[in-house]
Write an enzyme that holds these catalytic residues in place. Sequence first.
Site, PDB file in Angstrom:
ATOM      1  N   LYS A 264      63.938 -54.263 -24.936  1.00  0.00           N
ATOM      2  CA  LYS A 264      63.646 -55.491 -25.334  1.00  0.00           C
ATOM      3  C   LYS A 264      64.074 -56.812 -24.818  1.00  0.00           C
ATOM      4  O   LYS A 264      64.821 -56.581 -23.437  1.00  0.00           O
ATOM      5  CB  LYS A 264      64.308 -55.678 -26.809  1.00  0.00           C
ATOM      6  CG  LYS A 264      64.008 -54.562 -27.776  1.00  0.00           C
ATOM      7  CD  LYS A 264      64.624 -54.753 -29.175  1.00  0.00           C
ATOM      8  CE  LYS A 264      64.279 -53.924 -30.022  1.00  0.00           C
ATOM      9  NZ  LYS A 264      64.833 -53.920 -31.419  1.00  0.00           N
TER      10      LYS A 264
ATOM     11  N   TYR B 124      55.330 -54.806 -35.635  1.00  0.00           N
ATOM     12  CA  TYR B 124      56.412 -54.533 -36.651  1.00  0.00           C
ATOM     13  C   TYR B 124      56.055 -54.826 -37.966  1.00  0.00           C
ATOM     14  O   TYR B 124      56.808 -55.300 -38.865  1.00  0.00           O
ATOM     15  CB  TYR B 124      57.474 -55.669 -36.143  1.00  0.00           C
ATOM     16  CG  TYR B 124      58.502 -55.085 -35.206  1.00  0.00           C
ATOM     17  CD1 TYR B 124      59.105 -53.967 -35.531  1.00  0.00           C
ATOM     18  CD2 TYR B 124      58.725 -55.767 -34.068  1.00  0.00           C
ATOM     19  CE1 TYR B 124      60.210 -53.384 -34.537  1.00  0.00           C
ATOM     20  CE2 TYR B 124      59.723 -55.271 -33.049  1.00  0.00           C
ATOM     21  CZ  TYR B 124      60.286 -54.029 -33.305  1.00  0.00           C
ATOM     22  OH  TYR B 124      61.134 -53.616 -32.373  1.00  0.00           O
TER      23      TYR B 124
ATOM     24  N   ASN C   4      69.213 -55.580 -30.063  1.00  0.00           N
ATOM     25  CA  ASN C   4      69.654 -54.309 -29.848  1.00  0.00           C
ATOM     26  C   ASN C   4      69.000 -53.659 -28.921  1.00  0.00           C
ATOM     27  O   ASN C   4      69.103 -52.368 -28.674  1.00  0.00           O
ATOM     28  CB  ASN C   4      69.735 -53.330 -31.276  1.00  0.00           C
ATOM     29  CG  ASN C   4      68.363 -53.423 -31.798  1.00  0.00           C
ATOM     30  OD1 ASN C   4      67.312 -53.791 -31.252  1.00  0.00           O
ATOM     31  ND2 ASN C   4      68.243 -52.460 -33.054  1.00  0.00           N
TER      32      ASN C   4
ATOM     33  N   HIS D  69      63.864 -50.339 -28.413  1.00  0.00           N
ATOM     34  CA  HIS D  69      63.251 -49.725 -29.561  1.00  0.00           C
ATOM     35  C   HIS D  69      62.873 -48.412 -29.383  1.00  0.00           C
ATOM     36  O   HIS D  69      62.488 -48.103 -28.251  1.00  0.00           O
ATOM     37  CB  HIS D  69      62.106 -50.681 -30.154  1.00  0.00           C
ATOM     38  CG  HIS D  69      61.241 -49.917 -30.972  1.00  0.00           C
ATOM     39  ND1 HIS D  69      61.468 -50.034 -32.605  1.00  0.00           N
ATOM     40  CD2 HIS D  69      60.395 -49.066 -30.757  1.00  0.00           C
ATOM     41  CE1 HIS D  69      60.458 -49.394 -33.044  1.00  0.00           C
ATOM     42  NE2 HIS D  69      59.615 -48.825 -32.079  1.00  0.00           N
TER      43      HIS D  69
ATOM     44  N   GLU E  65      52.342 -46.076 -32.131  1.00  0.00           N
ATOM     45  CA  GLU E  65      53.135 -47.061 -31.330  1.00  0.00           C
ATOM     46  C   GLU E  65      52.497 -46.946 -29.859  1.00  0.00           C
ATOM     47  O   GLU E  65      52.318 -48.220 -29.324  1.00  0.00           O
ATOM     48  CB  GLU E  65      54.512 -46.817 -31.567  1.00  0.00           C
ATOM     49  CG  GLU E  65      55.091 -47.483 -33.071  1.00  0.00           C
ATOM     50  CD  GLU E  65      56.555 -47.360 -32.963  1.00  0.00           C
ATOM     51  OE1 GLU E  65      57.214 -48.044 -34.201  1.00  0.00           O
ATOM     52  OE2 GLU E  65      57.149 -47.089 -31.898  1.00  0.00           O
TER      53      GLU E  65
HETATM   54  P1  CMP Z   1      63.948 -51.597 -33.879  1.00  0.00           P
HETATM   55  O1  CMP Z   1      64.370 -50.198 -33.901  1.00  0.00           O
HETATM   56  O2  CMP Z   1      63.166 -52.162 -32.967  1.00  0.00           O
HETATM   57  O3  CMP Z   1      63.118 -51.642 -35.289  1.00  0.00           O
HETATM   58  C1  CMP Z   1      63.112 -52.760 -36.377  1.00  0.00           C
HETATM   59  C2  CMP Z   1      64.250 -53.908 -35.719  1.00  0.00           C
HETATM   60  O4  CMP Z   1      64.621 -54.742 -36.819  1.00  0.00           O
HETATM   61  C3  CMP Z   1      65.537 -53.086 -35.389  1.00  0.00           C
HETATM   62  O5  CMP Z   1      65.318 -52.454 -34.276  1.00  0.00           O
HETATM   63  C4  CMP Z   1      66.347 -54.206 -35.404  1.00  0.00           C
HETATM   64  O6  CMP Z   1      66.509 -54.845 -34.190  1.00  0.00           O
HETATM   65  C5  CMP Z   1      65.789 -55.524 -36.535  1.00  0.00           C
HETATM   66  N1  CMP Z   1      66.601 -55.295 -37.546  1.00  0.00           N
HETATM   67  C6  CMP Z   1      66.898 -54.486 -38.435  1.00  0.00           C
HETATM   68  N2  CMP Z   1      67.899 -54.907 -39.320  1.00  0.00           N
HETATM   69  C7  CMP Z   1      68.065 -56.075 -39.302  1.00  0.00           C
HETATM   70  C8  CMP Z   1      68.787 -57.061 -39.534  1.00  0.00           C
HETATM   71  N3  CMP Z   1      69.656 -57.058 -40.845  1.00  0.00           N
HETATM   72  N4  CMP Z   1      68.805 -58.454 -38.961  1.00  0.00           N
HETATM   73  C9  CMP Z   1      68.014 -58.530 -38.286  1.00  0.00           C
HETATM   74  N5  CMP Z   1      67.453 -57.675 -37.553  1.00  0.00           N
HETATM   75  C10 CMP Z   1      67.196 -56.465 -37.922  1.00  0.00           C
END
Ligand code: CMP
Length: 141
Positions: free
Chosen positions: A11, A51, A114, A117, A128
Amino acid sequence: MAIEQTLSIIKPDGVKKNVIGKIVALFEENNLKITASKMVQLTRAEAEGFYAVHKARPFFGELCDFMCSGPVVLMVLEGEGAIAKNREIMGATNPANAAPGTIRKLFASSIGENTVHGSDGPDTAKTEIAWFFAGNELFSR
Ligand code: CMP
């Protein structure tokens, strides 16, 4: 265990922190091969489409803004049990809960930013991968 393919995204925060190589090394050390790769900056529409399953979530707007805020690295990882293995290497979605040595523990700053993904199952992996890669961008190694 079966050979699987899974989608991995480094990311915008991972790219900004200059840890692309460290993340790729973790995949390779765990016997995952990169069979497709490109750096792109997602459009808002691409992020929203990718998403779409999270459309009703309160964090959807923030997530899409973040995902198109800078370049990302898209990869297809291949190997035995690649889907679960990638998720193990990534660590828990919230870095606060991620195990030591995982990508999110090492590099992520929050649940929103984070760092990586990874597809969460075989059907999602197929969808995906097809969302980002054409057939001629995938390699057999
Ligand atoms: P990802 O694995 O990319 O899949 C969905 C994403 O939504 C997840 O990682 C997080 O980065 C994001 N996400 C999930 N929960 C939250 C939250 N409570 N607040 C902000 N982002 C979130």
